[in-house]
Design a protein around this motif. Structure first.
Motif, PDB file in Angstrom:
ATOM      1  N   PRO A  13       0.832  -1.208   0.000  1.00 53.49           N
ATOM      2  CA  PRO A  13       0.000   0.000   0.000  1.00 53.49           C
ATOM      3  C   PRO A  13       0.860   1.248   0.000  1.00 53.49           C
ATOM      4  O   PRO A  13       1.974   1.248   0.522  1.00 53.49           O
ATOM      5  N   GLU A  14       0.310   2.292  -0.592  1.00 48.48           N
ATOM      6  CA  GLU A  14       0.989   3.585  -0.572  1.00 48.48           C
ATOM      7  C   GLU A  14       1.050   4.097   0.860  1.00 48.48           C
ATOM      8  O   GLU A  14       0.160   3.877   1.648  1.00 48.48           O
ATOM      9  N   GLN A  15       2.138   4.766   1.167  1.00 46.78           N
ATOM     10  CA  GLN A  15       2.253   5.355   2.498  1.00 46.78           C
ATOM     11  C   GLN A  15       2.438   6.856   2.368  1.00 46.78           C
ATOM     12  O   GLN A  15       3.070   7.344   1.427  1.00 46.78           O
ATOM     13  N   TYR A  16       1.892   7.559   3.315  1.00 46.01           N
ATOM     14  CA  TYR A  16       1.949   9.018   3.300  1.00 46.01           C
ATOM     15  C   TYR A  16       2.511   9.532   4.619  1.00 46.01           C
ATOM     16  O   TYR A  16       2.251   8.958   5.670  1.00 46.01           O
ATOM     17  N   VAL A  17       3.267  10.613   4.531  1.00 41.29           N
ATOM     18  CA  VAL A  17       3.845  11.213   5.729  1.00 41.29           C
ATOM     19  C   VAL A  17       3.111  12.522   6.022  1.00 41.29           C
ATOM     20  O   VAL A  17       2.956  13.367   5.142  1.00 41.29           O
ATOM     21  N   CYS A  18       2.668  12.680   7.249  1.00 39.77           N
ATOM     22  CA  CYS A  18       2.022  13.917   7.658  1.00 39.77           C
ATOM     23  C   CYS A  18       3.066  15.025   7.668  1.00 39.77           C
ATOM     24  O   CYS A  18       4.122  14.883   8.288  1.00 39.77           O
ATOM     25  N   HIS A  42       1.347   7.308   7.544  1.00 40.43           N
ATOM     26  CA  HIS A  42       0.013   6.720   7.473  1.00 40.43           C
ATOM     27  C   HIS A  42      -0.071   5.833   6.247  1.00 40.43           C
ATOM     28  O   HIS A  42       0.470   6.171   5.198  1.00 40.43           O
ATOM     29  N   VAL A  43      -0.764   4.704   6.373  1.00 42.13           N
ATOM     30  CA  VAL A  43      -0.988   3.843   5.224  1.00 42.13           C
ATOM     31  C   VAL A  43      -2.168   4.387   4.443  1.00 42.13           C
ATOM     32  O   VAL A  43      -3.205   4.722   5.018  1.00 42.13           O
ATOM     33  N   GLY A  44      -1.988   4.485   3.127  1.00 37.29           N
ATOM     34  CA  GLY A  44      -3.046   5.028   2.289  1.00 37.29           C
ATOM     35  C   GLY A  44      -4.274   4.148   2.265  1.00 37.29           C
ATOM     36  O   GLY A  44      -4.197   2.942   2.498  1.00 37.29           O
ATOM     37  N   THR A  45      -5.402   4.761   1.977  1.00 36.08           N
ATOM     38  CA  THR A  45      -6.655   4.031   1.861  1.00 36.08           C
ATOM     39  C   THR A  45      -6.827   3.567   0.419  1.00 36.08           C
ATOM     40  O   THR A  45      -6.781   4.381  -0.496  1.00 36.08           O
ATOM     41  N   TYR A  90      -4.226   4.562  -4.213  1.00 42.26           N
ATOM     42  CA  TYR A  90      -4.402   4.841  -2.790  1.00 42.26           C
ATOM     43  C   TYR A  90      -4.556   6.340  -2.596  1.00 42.26           C
ATOM     44  O   TYR A  90      -4.067   7.136  -3.389  1.00 42.26           O
ATOM     45  N   GLU A  91      -5.222   6.684  -1.516  1.00 43.43           N
ATOM     46  CA  GLU A  91      -5.348   8.093  -1.186  1.00 43.43           C
ATOM     47  C   GLU A  91      -4.971   8.275   0.278  1.00 43.43           C
ATOM     48  O   GLU A  91      -5.155   7.363   1.092  1.00 43.43           O
ATOM     49  N   PRO A  92      -4.431   9.454   0.624  1.00 40.38           N
ATOM     50  CA  PRO A  92      -4.079   9.703   2.019  1.00 40.38           C
ATOM     51  C   PRO A  92      -5.338   9.827   2.862  1.00 40.38           C
ATOM     52  O   PRO A  92      -6.427  10.073   2.341  1.00 40.38           O
ATOM     53  N   PRO A  93      -5.199   9.642   4.170  1.00 41.70           N
ATOM     54  CA  PRO A  93      -6.370   9.821   5.046  1.00 41.70           C
ATOM     55  C   PRO A  93      -6.865  11.253   5.000  1.00 41.70           C
ATOM     56  O   PRO A  93      -6.140  12.165   4.619  1.00 41.70           O
ATOM     57  N   GLY A 147      -3.686  17.257  11.117  1.00 38.78           N
ATOM     58  CA  GLY A 147      -3.250  17.907   9.890  1.00 38.78           C
ATOM     59  C   GLY A 147      -3.832  17.226   8.659  1.00 38.78           C
ATOM     60  O   GLY A 147      -4.193  16.049   8.701  1.00 38.78           O
ATOM     61  N   THR A 148      -3.917  17.989   7.583  1.00 41.08           N
ATOM     62  CA  THR A 148      -4.510  17.449   6.365  1.00 41.08           C
ATOM     63  C   THR A 148      -3.542  17.484   5.186  1.00 41.08           C
ATOM     64  O   THR A 148      -3.936  17.256   4.055  1.00 41.08           O
ATOM     65  N   SER A 149      -2.281  17.798   5.440  1.00 46.14           N
ATOM     66  CA  SER A 149      -1.289  17.822   4.369  1.00 46.14           C
ATOM     67  C   SER A 149      -0.412  16.588   4.467  1.00 46.14           C
ATOM     68  O   SER A 149       0.214  16.341   5.497  1.00 46.14           O
ATOM     69  N   PHE A 150      -0.403  15.812   3.378  1.00 49.54           N
ATOM     70  CA  PHE A 150       0.378  14.581   3.360  1.00 49.54           C
ATOM     71  C   PHE A 150       1.265  14.556   2.129  1.00 49.54           C
ATOM     72  O   PHE A 150       0.911  15.077   1.081  1.00 49.54           O
TER      73      PHE A 150
END
Ligand SMILES: [Zn+2]
Length: 62
Positions: free
Chosen positions: A8-13, A20-23, A37-40, A48-51
């Motif tokens: 899965p794609e991973q995103y960093v806050c 965070h693991v992408g959805t 995948y999309e970030p949370p 925060g909402t920037s990934f």
């Protein structure tokens, strides 16, 4: 670092740098070989909402 398509794609806050693991996105009627995948919506730790994708994050910090 090797890349496995099934990972899965991973995103960093950007705010607190927690990973965070992408959805996975499952769109009905589509048959893509690879899942998108999309970030949370928001970081569970700081709200925060920037990934940034972890791959891009790594490039920023080389
Ligand atoms: Zn955060």
């Amino acid at each position: 670092m090797s890349h496995t398509p099934d990972d899965p794609e991973q995103y960093v806050c950007e705010s607190c740098q927690i990973t965070h693991v992408g959805t996975p996105i499952h769109e009905p009627g589509t048959d893509f070989a690879e899942h998108d995948y999309e970030p949370p919506d928001a970081c569970g730790a700081c709200g925060g909402t920037s990934f940034v994708r972890i791959e891009e994050w790594a490039h920023h910090h080389e």
